[in-house]
Design a protein around this motif. Structure first.
Motif, PDB file in Angstrom:
ATOM      1  N   LYS D  48      -7.857 -10.044  -6.284  1.00 34.27           N
ATOM      2  CA  LYS D  48      -8.144  -9.552  -4.938  1.00 34.27           C
ATOM      3  C   LYS D  48      -8.363  -8.041  -4.959  1.00 34.27           C
ATOM      4  CE  LYS D  48      -4.176 -11.119  -3.343  1.00 34.27           C
ATOM      5  NZ  LYS D  48      -3.514 -11.744  -4.492  1.00 34.27           N
ATOM      6  N   SER D  49      -7.416  -7.337  -5.587  1.00 36.92           N
ATOM      7  CA  SER D  49      -7.523  -5.889  -5.598  1.00 36.92           C
ATOM      8  C   SER D  49      -8.725  -5.438  -6.414  1.00 36.92           C
ATOM      9  CB  SER D  49      -6.259  -5.262  -6.186  1.00 36.92           C
ATOM     10  OG  SER D  49      -5.143  -5.634  -5.432  1.00 36.92           O
ATOM     11  N   VAL D  50      -8.956  -6.100  -7.519  1.00 36.24           N
ATOM     12  CA  VAL D  50     -10.060  -5.683  -8.382  1.00 36.24           C
ATOM     13  C   VAL D  50     -11.384  -5.853  -7.656  1.00 36.24           C
ATOM     14  CG1 VAL D  50     -11.320  -6.254 -10.475  1.00 36.24           C
ATOM     15  CG2 VAL D  50      -8.837  -6.065 -10.544  1.00 36.24           C
ATOM     16  N   PHE D  98      -4.515   1.311  -0.088  1.00 39.03           N
ATOM     17  CA  PHE D  98      -4.096   0.798  -1.396  1.00 39.03           C
ATOM     18  C   PHE D  98      -2.749   0.112  -1.327  1.00 39.03           C
ATOM     19  CE2 PHE D  98      -7.202   4.010  -2.436  1.00 39.03           C
ATOM     20  CZ  PHE D  98      -7.944   3.376  -3.406  1.00 39.03           C
ATOM     21  N   GLN D  99      -2.548  -0.689  -2.372  1.00 41.62           N
ATOM     22  CA  GLN D  99      -1.393  -1.566  -2.382  1.00 41.62           C
ATOM     23  C   GLN D  99      -0.080  -0.848  -2.665  1.00 41.62           C
ATOM     24  OE1 GLN D  99      -2.136  -4.713  -5.117  1.00 41.62           O
ATOM     25  NE2 GLN D  99      -0.504  -6.002  -4.343  1.00 41.62           N
ATOM     26  N   ASP D 100      -0.105   0.136  -3.573  1.00 40.01           N
ATOM     27  CA  ASP D 100       1.147   0.754  -4.013  1.00 40.01           C
ATOM     28  C   ASP D 100       1.150   2.214  -3.575  1.00 40.01           C
ATOM     29  OD1 ASP D 100       3.351   1.708  -5.377  1.00 40.01           O
ATOM     30  OD2 ASP D 100       2.990   0.414  -7.095  1.00 40.01           O
ATOM     31  N   ALA D 180      -8.093  -3.392   3.479  1.00 37.41           N
ATOM     32  CA  ALA D 180      -6.656  -3.146   3.502  1.00 37.41           C
ATOM     33  C   ALA D 180      -5.997  -4.054   2.486  1.00 37.41           C
ATOM     34  CB  ALA D 180      -6.114  -3.395   4.897  1.00 37.41           C
ATOM     35  N   ASP D 181      -5.453  -3.435   1.444  1.00 34.92           N
ATOM     36  CA  ASP D 181      -4.832  -4.220   0.377  1.00 34.92           C
ATOM     37  C   ASP D 181      -3.338  -4.263   0.634  1.00 34.92           C
ATOM     38  OD1 ASP D 181      -4.319  -5.581  -1.904  1.00 34.92           O
ATOM     39  OD2 ASP D 181      -5.298  -4.166  -3.272  1.00 34.92           O
ATOM     40  N   GLU D 182      -2.879  -5.363   1.097  1.00 33.15           N
ATOM     41  CA  GLU D 182      -1.468  -5.548   1.446  1.00 33.15           C
ATOM     42  C   GLU D 182      -0.965  -4.354   2.265  1.00 33.15           C
ATOM     43  OE1 GLU D 182      -0.049  -8.311   0.374  1.00 33.15           O
ATOM     44  OE2 GLU D 182      -0.760  -8.809  -1.635  1.00 33.15           O
TER      45      GLU D 182
HETATM   46 MG   LIG Z   1      -3.443  -6.444  -5.754  1.00 35.44          MG
END
Ligand SMILES: [Mg+2]
Ligand SMILES: Nc1ncnc2c1ncn2[C@@H]1O[C@H](COP(=O)(O)OP(=O)(O)OP(=O)(O)O)[C@@H](O)[C@H]1O
Ligand SMILES: Nc1ncnc2c1ncn2[C@@H]1O[C@H](COP(=O)(O)OP(=O)(O)OP(=O)(O)O)[C@@H](O)[C@H]1O
Ligand SMILES: [Mg+2]
Lengths: 307, 479, 312, 552
Positions: D48-50, D98-100, D180-182
């Protein structure tokens, strides 16, 4: 922050005192100045008279207390050679070196940041290879070699610059150029190395996602994060320049403190050695405090314990 | 720069001060002597005899007293008059002991007392007879009575043709002194700068940044139009520590002399150098022109060594060869080469290069304990016209540098010092031949050559005294 | 000197579990042509340092006073004189070969010593907030402001000239830069989350410093060390002027450069070849260190790999 | 506007090395239109993120390799654009969350500056104007006291606050597409609702298209117009949200929906059977104040992060801590592990005061107590491979296992958390967000601890893996008597897993009690608002029923 500064200043004063004690006693382990000040064929009586005149015949600890006593009156002793106050000699030479050192480090640093960052932006690229080779070659070539060849080429053959000395702006070009080589080479490598890491970190991706210009990503995001070692190395290089750009000073006839210190050491002109060390040490200590503050400014995560 | 009669002179080192009492030091003397300050007498470089300067003539009143007649109409640069009182002041200042006077070293242990006879006459009395006092006085630079007597100064005031304008860490500037008693010199203003690098000094004259440099290295003296060589009164040698076996054996010492390829060595120092057989240069009173230097004969050297060995001399002992860094151009290479040659005939040599202070400990008495057999690289500079400035320190058993005592030599020295005229010359010549041929006490190497570079606009030639003075008044401008 | 990169590797990957690790490294090396050339050059040097004295030992000291400063690129006197002859007419090539041993030995010993000591002290000073880290820093200040020449003289007068003493002097003066650089990086690294995580796992200070922080500081130190190599070689020759450096008939490249100093205008080759040797050595070390840096960084390692693409 | 605003066709992404390439994404097609929300659901590590990073041009090639695929923005092929055009689109037209957040925020720039940079880069505003807008944005995403906090740095924010900073950055220029990633993994339900409302408002106002990657089915249901489900780098299902949720076709989707913890499904919960063994941790009156100097010489200010907190953890028990984002949950966790020193208070572990322990006692304690950090990326050494990371506790506490067995143990742990043995050789930057979280969990389990503090430990995991991990934790709890402090914002999970729940707000405990009691009869108004804030499916307006009810 003020508490921290005060503490650092106090520590530094202690270190300066320690340094003075060290220098005082250790220089006196390096032989009798009378051999160097009097002509070789001077009689033993003349030597004794010389020692008595300058108090070298007294026990070391007495000499030291006398020195400390004089220090309290801001009397730093007389130069054996130059017939004047040692501190005057040191303070006269210091600004000359400082000017050179500041210019050289500043230019080398600025240039290295740009070149190193651009090299890191594309590791392995032609520019990267070229920048590395050139900067390293400059940094590892013997400085006097570069200086003399520089004079032969630019002053003698091409007649573009004055050979040496002080005066016009043109007089600065070669000394600074030579002085910059090593700092430039080292800093390019350090910048390049830390930048490669920084450029692949996630926050750089964030900046890219924001549409930030490449240049700005390199210089504002990645570089800012890799400045810590760069500042340290630059600081150390500045220190070694402040402490004496000896080769450059002596080749180019620049009346700086490095040459003065070396001459004083070789001639065992103790008062001058002590004064030059005192002057440069103060400069170095201030520089180091400034660098430590800079760390905290550059990286908010860094904290110093004041307790 | 500026006008055509302004010149720049580039020296090899910064004058550490400008105290007239230190004028025998090269760095001080090259600026000061004959320019700002003048002595009573000067030495003629050709034959070593004292000539009039501020004294017009002199005579020996008795064994211990000399009378000097002073030049009339001489003024110091501060307007004060030069007279007998001024001479007395200068000499008292020199001997007062309130500060260290290097020039005094030339007087050895001679004690002076000065009595003005009238305005232009002084009597100078010594404790012991001093036959060469007029020559000695060539190092006593006359200073204005306004000079502080108790401390060294950096603003000398003398009677010379130039007066000090400024002395900074970058330059010394001298201006022509209009009230000079002698002929008005060509040069109006002289600026002294200093650069350590020989090639740079040469380059500065080449580019016209400077007009004169008194010393450049042999390899930089490449332009016959501007570069002049001169016998510079320096003699190089290796001193042998004759007290230490195996060096106490004369055969070993001769072998040391014979093992060196002197012609090859000369390549190192310039083909114009003179092979030396004694510690003074030709022209110095006492030089022995008949003395033949040792030649290169490695077989003979090996033979001598074998003989000595057969007699139980420990020729295999490691001998320390002690050099001094930067003592003269190519000095280090010279030692390395000599070491290789000595090892070739069977010596065991261990080379150490020391800095001045450390090296001096080996040069002078008292020598370090446990020093072992050693050879010391030395250079001796006698430009004061008389062998008396050389022989006693080197060869008298009480001499500062002497490593041996020979009763015969001691007696000869005593005689020579008290003799005058040809007797004095003969006596010194005999001493030189004794120590060379019979005792082979040291290894004289070369009478050295200096090179100067003189800009094409100047008419000036270096000579034996150039190492201690550069008289600006003698520099002429070419038309 | 090739020890440096392998050391680094060891620090990165504590246990050598993968078979053929040397193979992998060799592969990485082949991939970076400049680093490969550097490695080969350094190997040749090491070979010269070990066997040089046996091969051409005598030629290095054989005088030829009548062929002083013979120009290079002539084979008249034999191939040993292709680089010309020095101020005593000795073969420069032979002297370069023989001089490698002392040069590299002294420089490597000094650089490695100062890097290890400086690095260790810097780790302590940066990681700990105790009184001794202040002491270490002030000590570094003192060393930095203590003139190195004076230090050399003192050592010379009190301990006498010898190669170990020379190394001590050279090493001491270089310690502060490693110390301060290490400390600066540690100040930042110790605030990173993975350090907290290691603490939470129970890792002691020693473990955190050695296995989490040191590997991240090492690349910078090695970069500095590689350049320092040249300065140490040259500093060594400057000290021989005092009598503390290497004494003839022993010699180093630095000493050769220093001898040639006066001849730059007339016989450039006397100083040029040893200078070039120093330069190439430093250059090689740097290229190799930058290669090692890439190897050590998992995020960059792909640069040295032959990437296997999927068929399109 | 006609047609999709953003379209991806046949995207295939590999990661290269000298081994076989890792295929992260394989032949993925998707698109999103004006004012539409596309939710991407899927397994952790499914690409998903990629695939979304690829749209922003953030995949470094090499080592990444876009094997195939074309991407169109407003009909124009992104690949044919100049770098300058692409740069102009990033941030202004397409923005990414981003996720993190910790890793993705620059640690040395103040957050104010990082947000303002968006304005400056695109020439919208600068200086004081930009700053004013930044403060506005921060207020909109619910950061308290934004005037003062703009000048602070990422490390001074809580996990949820950082996430909101990222969101503020993304919405700054009202882009046409937000990826929107998580975005809400670290947000408590009430703040989450606020953020989701904000996104909806923006959508309504500016017609923004939203690609929302989430593993939270409730969030997905409440936001999505269309849903796309990914597994193993491929799209396994795609369609109208309602259709997918109510009639899932693919086996994985079905599994996903059924793995959702069911609130009222009492026998399927994983709370411990026997509540309350002997107490092992007693926390008494902990207070934590952070001191922050403003500027170099400015006066120090204080943030009261934790205010007089007391609670207790028994053996074999899970204590859930829920609460407002920024309420001090992570601070408590860090204090308990002595990573931060408390301002005052006591914490007794089996009777010994943690804050008074010396080095040796601490070492012993840390063997028994482990922590899973909220930001997994930063908590692992980037130079170490996963094998070294997971085996580190074994290396520290040598008595746990003989060295020969470490490798097997690592593999075993990896498999327990749903990863593969071959992952052991990779480094941390080569993983997806959820995979990192699982590695962190594996590491925490390695030393056989007695108490694990899990700070949002499963927040980035898709429900099926979440369930697997929770099952694993619960199983360890029953078999070995492990205890957990389980910090999360995810109410269904605590309800499912925790025995007792502590509710925090503004540094204080506002309510605590057994899970059943708390859910049945919340006392504090904040707790009630939490329970009520659970999102509702988008297609069903006004209904009070929950998604889980519907699916079952
Ligand atoms: Mg991800
Ligand atoms: N730099 C990389 N090198 C090698 N593999 C990578 C790299 N980055 C990601 N991967 C792999 O690509 C796959 C897809 O990763 P991605 O980050 O897209 O997953 P994700 O769907 O976002 O998962 P999550 O929900 O856990 O965040 C994963 O298996 C991951 O391990
Ligand atoms: N190092 C710090 N310096 C200053 N303030 C801090 C620091 N760390 C945390 N804070 C502040 O303390 C408060 C509590 O933070 P904490 O991380 O404990 O929150 P949290 O409950 O874990 O929130 P979240 O659910 O968002 O992760 C927040 O307001 C945060 O901004
Ligand atoms: Mg938190």
């Amino acid at each position: 922050m003020f508490g921290y500064l005060g503490k650092r200043a106090l520590h530094s004063v202690v270190s300066v005192l320690g340094l003075l004690v060290l220098v005082f006693f250790l220089t006196r382990l390096t032989g009798d100045p009378s051999y160097l000040f009097l002509p070789l064929d001077a009689t033993p009586q003349a030597r004794e008279a010389f020692s008595a005149l300058h108090g070298f015949d007294q026990p070391l600890y007495i000499q030291f207390f006398n020195y400390l006593g004089d220090l309290l009156h801001l009397d730093f002793g007389e130069s054996l050679r130059q017939n004047r106050s040692a501190m005057e000699v040191a303070l006269e030479a210091f600004p000359q070196t400082l000017k050179l050192a500041v210019m050289a480090i500043f230019l080398a640093g600025a240039l290295a940041l740009v070149v190193g960052s651009l090299a890191a932006a594309k590791p392995g690229s032609l520019f990267d290879r070229f920048a590395s080779l050139v900067s390293l070659a400059g940094a590892s070539a013997p400085d006097f070699w570069v200086a003399i060849v520089g004079i032969l080429v630019f002053a003698v053959s091409l007649d573009l610059l004055p050979t040496s000395g002080t005066g016009s702006a043109a007089h600065w070009i070669m000394p600074i150029g030579v002085l910059m080589l090593r700092p430039f080479g080292l800093l390019v490598q350090v910048v390049r190395g830390t930048m490669i890491g920084a450029l692949s970190s996630p926050y750089v991706k964030t900046a890219r996602a924001k549409g930030v210009r490449r240049q700005k990503i390199i210089f504002s995001h990645a570089l800012r994060n890799s400045l810590l070692p760069v500042i340290t190395v630059a600081g150390d290089l500045a220190t070694s320049l402040v402490n004496g750009a000896v080769v450059v000073e002596s080749v180019f006839g620049w009346p700086g403190i490095g040459k003065l210190m070396i001459d004083a050491i070789i001639q065992r002109d103790f008062a001058v050695v002590q004064s030059t060390v005192l002057v440069t040490a103060c400069a170095i200590f201030i520089l180091n405090i400034a660098i430590d503050i800079l760390y905290a400014v550059l990286d908010p995560r860094i904290r110093y314990q004041t307790s | 720069q500026g006008g055509a009669n302004n010149i720049t002179i580039v020296l090899p080192e910064q004058p550490s001060n400008l105290e007239p009492c230190g004028s025998i030091l090269t760095d001080v003397g090259q600026v000061l002597s004959q320019n700002i300050t003048e002595p009573l007498t000067v030495i003629d470089p050709k034959d070593g005899t004292p000539q009039p300067k501020l004294a017009t003539k002199w005579e020996r009143v008795n064994d211990t007293t000399w009378r000097f007649h002073l030049r009339d109409g001489v003024k110091f640069q501060d307007g004060k008059e030069f007279n007998a009182e001024a001479v007395a002041f200068t000499l008292k200042r020199m001997t007062g002991g309130a500060f260290t006077c290097n020039n005094l070293a030339k007087f050895g242990s001679a004690k002076l007392s000065v009595t003005p006879v009238d305005k232009l006459t002084v009597d100078i009395k010594t404790e012991k007879p001093e036959p060469i006092l007029p020559a000695l006085l060539s190092v006593a630079m006359m200073v204005s009575p306004a000079t502080p007597a108790d401390k060294a100064v950096n603003d000398p005031v003398g009677t010379g043709p130039y007066k000090l304008n400024t002395f900074t860490p970058q330059t010394v500037v001298l201006d022509r002194f209009d009230g000079y008693w002698g002929k008005t010199p060509d040069i109006a203003k002289a600026t002294y700068v200093w650069r350590g690098e020989s090639s740079l000094r040469a380059a500065m004259v080449q580019t016209g940044e400077a007009q004169l440099t008194p010393t450049i290295a042999i390899q930089d003296a490449t332009n016959p139009k501007t570069d002049f060589s001169y016998l510079n009164s320096e003699t190089t040698a290796i001193r042998i520590d004759t007290e230490q076996p195996p060096l106490n054996d004369v055969r070993v010492r001769k072998a040391l002399n014979l093992a060196i390829d002197w012609q090859g060595m000369a390549e190192l120092f310039g083909t114009d150098v003179l092979r030396a057989s004694q510690m003074v240069v030709p022209g110095i009173n006492g030089h022995n022109p008949d003395l033949k230097p040792w030649g290169y004969d490695p077989d003979q050297a090996a033979k001598l060594l074998a003989e000595a060995k057969a007699d139980g001399v420990p020729v295999g002992t490691t001998i320390k060869l002690i050099g001094r860094n930067g003592i003269y151009p190519n000095g280090n290479e010279g030692l390395e080469a000599m070491m290789t040659m000595w090892e070739a005939v069977g010596f065991d040599i261990d080379l150490t290069m020391l800095d001045v202070a450390d090296w001096t400990r080996y040069l002078q008495k008292p020598f370090p304990q446990e020093r072992g057999p050693n050879l010391l690289q030395i250079m001796h500079d006698n430009n004061k016209g008389d062998a008396a400035f050389t022989v006693p320190i080197f060869y008298h058993s009480s001499g500062q540098y002497a490593t041996f005592s020979d009763p015969k030599v001691d007696t000869l020295i005593g005689e020579a010092l008290n003799a005058t005229d040809t007797g004095r010359t003969k006596a010194f010549q005999e001493i030189f031949s004794e120590v060379h041929d019979r005792i082979a006490v040291d290894i004289p190497m070369f009478h050295m050559i200096g090179y100067t570079r003189v800009g094409e606009s100047l008419d000036w030639r270096p000579n034996l005294t150039t190492n201690s003075e550069i008289p600006l008044a003698e520099i002429r401008l070419k038309k | 000197m090739t020890v440096i990169p392998t050391d680094l590797k060891a620090a990165q990957k504590p246990s050598g579990r993968e078979p053929g690790k040397a193979r992998v490294l060799l592969g990485y090396l082949v991939h970076d042509k400049l680093a490969l050339i550097s490695a080969i050059y350094l190997l040749i040097l090491i070979f010269a340092a070990i066997f040089g004295p046996m091969l051409v030992g005598d030629m290095a000291t054989k005088l030829g006073l009548r062929q002083r400063n013979m120009a290079p690129f002539s084979l008249e006197q034999g191939w040993l004189y292709v680089l010309g002859a020095d101020t005593l007419g000795r073969s420069i090539l032979a002297r370069l070969v023989v001089g490698a041993q002392n040069t590299l030995g002294i420089a490597a010993a000094a650089v490695v010593t100062s890097m290890l000591i400086g690095g260790a002290l810097g780790l302590i000073a940066g990681y700990s907030n105790r009184w001794y880290s202040q002491v270490i820093l002030r000590l570094a200040d003192i060393i930095m402001s203590f003139p190195s020449l004076l230090l050399a003289l003192i050592v010379l007068y009190t301990l006498g000239p010898s190669i170990p003493n020379l190394i001590i002097v050279l090493a001491i003066t270089r310690i502060p830069i490693y110390l301060r650089t290490t400390r600066a990086e540690v100040l930042e690294l110790r605030e990173r989350m993975f350090v907290s995580a290691a603490k939470a796992m129970g890792a002691g200070s020693l473990r955190i410093v050695l296995s989490h922080i040191a590997p991240l500081v090492a690349p910078t130190l090695i970069t500095i060390a590689a350049i320092d190599f040249a300065s140490v070689i040259l500093a060594e020759s400057a000290l021989s002027f005092l009598g503390l450096g290497i004494q003839p008939p022993q010699f180093t490249w630095g000493a050769m450069v220093a001898t040639g100093r006066g001849y730059l205008a007339n016989a450039w080759w006397v100083a040029f070849w040893p200078g070039l040797a120093i330069l190439l050595t430093t250059l090689s070390l740097n290229l190799l260190s930058s290669w090692a840096r890439t190897v050590a960084d998992p995020q960059q390692r792909w640069r040295l790999q032959t990437l296997r693409r999927a068929p399109r | 506007m006609t047609g999709p605003i953003l379209e991806v066709r046949g995207l295939t992404v590999d990661f290269l090395s000298d081994r076989d390439p890792v295929r992260a994404v394989s032949a993925v097609d998707f698109h999103v239109s004006h004012a539409e929300t596309l939710c991407i659901l899927g397994e952790s590590g499914s690409g998903k993120s990629v695939s979304t990073s690829a749209i922003m041009g953030l995949i470094d090639t090499p080592p990444g390799d876009i094997v195939a695929g074309r991407m169109f923005f407003e009909g124009r092929d992104l690949a044919t654009m100049t770098e300058e055009e692409r740069r102009d689109i990033n941030g202004r037209k397409i923005a990414m969350i981003f996720q993190d957040p910790l890793a993705y925020l620059n640690p040395v720039h103040s957050i104010g500056r990082q947000i303002a940079e968006v304005f400056e880069t695109h020439g919208v505003a600068s200086g004081a104007d930009a700053k004013r807008r930044v403060v506005d944005l921060l207020r909109r995403v619910g950061i308290p006291d934004p005037e003062n906090r703009v000048d602070q740095y990422p490390h001074q924010f809580s996990g949820g606050q950082r996430q909101r900073v990222m969101i503020a950055m993304a919405i700054a220029l009202q882009p046409s597409v937000i990826i929107a990633d998580e975005p809400t993994t670290a947000l408590d339900v009430s703040v989450q609702a606020q953020i989701l409302d904000l996104l909806r408002d923006l959508q309504a106002e500016y017609g923004m298209a939203l690609i929302l990657i989430t593993h939270d089915l409730e969030v997905a249901a409440s936001m999505a117009d269309r849903v796309m489900v990914m597994k193993g780098g491929q799209i396994v299902e795609e369609g109208e949200a309602r259709t997918v949720f109510t009639r899932p076709q693919h086996e994985y989707t079905q599994k996903l929906l059924s793995a959702l913890p069911h609130a009222d499904d009492t026998d399927r919960h994983r709370r411990s059977a026997t509540v309350a063994g002997e107490p092992i941790l007693k926390v008494e009156n902990i207070v934590k104040r952070y001191t922050m100097s403003t500027g170099l010489f400015g006066a120090a200010k204080h943030v009261h992060a934790v205010n007089d907190i007391s609670f207790q953890v028994n053996r074999g028990e899970t204590v859930g801590i829920v609460g407002e984002s920024g309420s001090g949950k992570s601070s408590v966790a860090r204090i308990l592990l002595r990573l931060n020193e408390p301002t005052s208070g006591r914490a007794l572990y089996k009777g010994d005061d943690i804050f008074r322990m010396n080095e040796r006692e601490l070492l012993k304690l840390r063997r028994k107590m482990q922590m899973v950090f909220q930001d997994p990326y930063g908590s692992m050494n980037p130079r170490m491979d996963v094998r070294s990371i997971i085996s580190e506790p074994l290396r520290i506490h040598r008595d746990i296992l003989p060295k020969a067995q470490w490798n097997d143990r690592v593999v075993e742990l990896l498999e327990l958390v749903g990863l593969k043995a071959e992952h052991a050789n990779r480094h941390i930057h080569q993983f997806s967000g959820g995979q990192r979280q699982r590695i962190a969990i594996a590491r925490a389990l390695a030393s056989d601890p007695e108490l694990i503090v899990c700070d949002e430990a499963v927040s980035a995991l898709d429900v099926s893996i979440q369930a697997q991990v929770i099952d694993l934790l619960a199983d360890l709890r029953t078999r070995l008597g492990l205890s957990y402090i389980f910090i999360t914002h995810d109410l269904p999970i605590v309800r499912h897993f925790a025995d007792r729940i502590i509710v925090m707000k503004q540094g204080e405990i506002v309510e605590q009690g057994t899970t059943q009691a708390l859910f049945a009869n919340p006392q504090h108004s904040y707790t009630r608002s939490l329970l009520n804030a659970t999102p509702h499916p988008k297609w069903e307006t006004g209904a009070a029923s929950q998604l889980s009810v519907r699916v079952s």
